[in-house]
Design an enzyme around this catalytic site. Structure first.
Site, mmCIF file in Angstrom:
data_model
loop_
_atom_site.group_PDB
_atom_site.id
_atom_site.type_symbol
_atom_site.label_atom_id
_atom_site.label_comp_id
_atom_site.label_asym_id
_atom_site.label_seq_id
_atom_site.Cartn_x
_atom_site.Cartn_y
_atom_site.Cartn_z
ATOM 1 N N SER A 36 62.717 19.453 75.186
ATOM 2 C CA SER A 36 63.448 18.248 75.554
ATOM 3 C C SER A 36 63.511 18.142 77.067
ATOM 4 O O SER A 36 63.298 19.135 77.782
ATOM 5 C CB SER A 36 64.872 18.322 74.983
ATOM 6 O OG SER A 36 65.719 17.327 75.523
ATOM 7 N N TYR A 77 73.219 21.431 72.922
ATOM 8 C CA TYR A 77 71.846 20.915 72.858
ATOM 9 C C TYR A 77 71.039 21.400 74.058
ATOM 10 O O TYR A 77 69.896 21.862 73.908
ATOM 11 C CB TYR A 77 71.886 19.393 72.808
ATOM 12 C CG TYR A 77 70.541 18.750 72.548
ATOM 13 C CD1 TYR A 77 70.062 18.615 71.254
ATOM 14 C CD2 TYR A 77 69.756 18.270 73.597
ATOM 15 C CE1 TYR A 77 68.827 18.017 70.998
ATOM 16 C CE2 TYR A 77 68.528 17.677 73.359
ATOM 17 C CZ TYR A 77 68.070 17.563 72.063
ATOM 18 O OH TYR A 77 66.839 16.986 71.822
#
Length: 251
Positions: free
Chosen positions: A143, A156
């Site tokens: 990500s 996250y």
């Protein structure tokens, strides 16, 4: 198709492969000739039908990636029904948003289990099979938050940072064994996970203004990268993260 990108006869396993970015990557691998195994909590039969329309085999397995003790059984089933596993795409991911001072341990553990722990242990177990067969391609989905910290998403960020780092570790150990381990880091994509950002008029505008490409990404933007890293074209690429981000990180 150019032989460099031909996946005919290969078997690809993809977690979270029947929606969003995962669905598009499943279809991309199928379009390049790979048979596809979709692992998800609720596999959609219509997605399997779309995959089969590419002229390949498709197998769907309903599975909770937190069931770590059942990984060996899962992998044995895949090999029994599909043969060797040539490609692994660790795509499944979850998101929980809280201010860091209030982040519940239950949500922290859930995000780390799906986004990081499941990725490592699938790499470990399927990687062992790939080492034994003398070849394999592992593609982990990282990500932008593998590089950046984000806001209200510490779990996250931690999970995706871990994925990028242990991808390098695995590559260091397995590159000379003909197993490639790499990452794709999607940018801001139009997916369910980003619904809150997209619907926030101010935040959405701020994000869009920073993307040099001038638009949010889509699942279709992941197709070329996943075929590349799954194919012979990437045989000398190890431990690298390709950002599919419209230029965000270069801004």
């Amino acid at each position: 198709m150019n032989d460099l990108f031909d996946l005919s006869g290969k078997t690809a396993v993809i977690t979270g492969g029947n929606r969003g970015l995962g669905k598009q990557m499943s279809l991309a691998l199928a379009s390049a000739g790979a048979n596809v195994v979709v692992i998800a909590r609720n596999v959609k039969e219509d997605v399997l039908a779309e995959i089969r329309n590419e002229g390949v085999k498709a197998l769907g397995i309903n599975f909770d990636l937190r069931s770590f003790d059942e990984y060996d059984e899962l992998i044995d089933r895949i090999i029994r029904e599909m043969g060797d596993i040539d490609i692994l795409v660790n795509n499944a991911g979850v998101q929980k948003r809280h201010k860091s001072v209030d982040f519940p341990k239950e949500d922290w553990d859930f995000v780390l289990d799906i986004n990081s722990n499941s990725v490592f242990f699938l790499c470990q177990k399927i990687g062992r099979k790939m080492i034994d067969q003398g070849s394999g391609k592992i593609i982990n989905i990282a990500s932008l938050l593998s590089f950046q910290g984000g806001l209200t998403v510490p779990a996250y960020a931690a999970s995706k940072g871990a994925v990028m780092q242990f991808t390098k570790s695995l590559a260091n150990e397995w590159a000379n064994l003909r197993v490639n381990v790499n990452c794709i880091a999607p940018g801001y994509m139009q997916t369910d996970m980003n619904t809150a950002l997209i619907e926030d008029e101010v935040r959405s505008r701020q994000i869009l203004e920073r993307i040099p490409a001038g638009r949010w990404g889509s699942g279709e933007d992941m197709r070329g990268a996943v075929i590349f890293l799954a194919s012979k074209a990437s045989d000398y690429i190890h431990g690298y993260t390709i950002a599919v981000d419209g230029g965000w990180l270069g801004r």
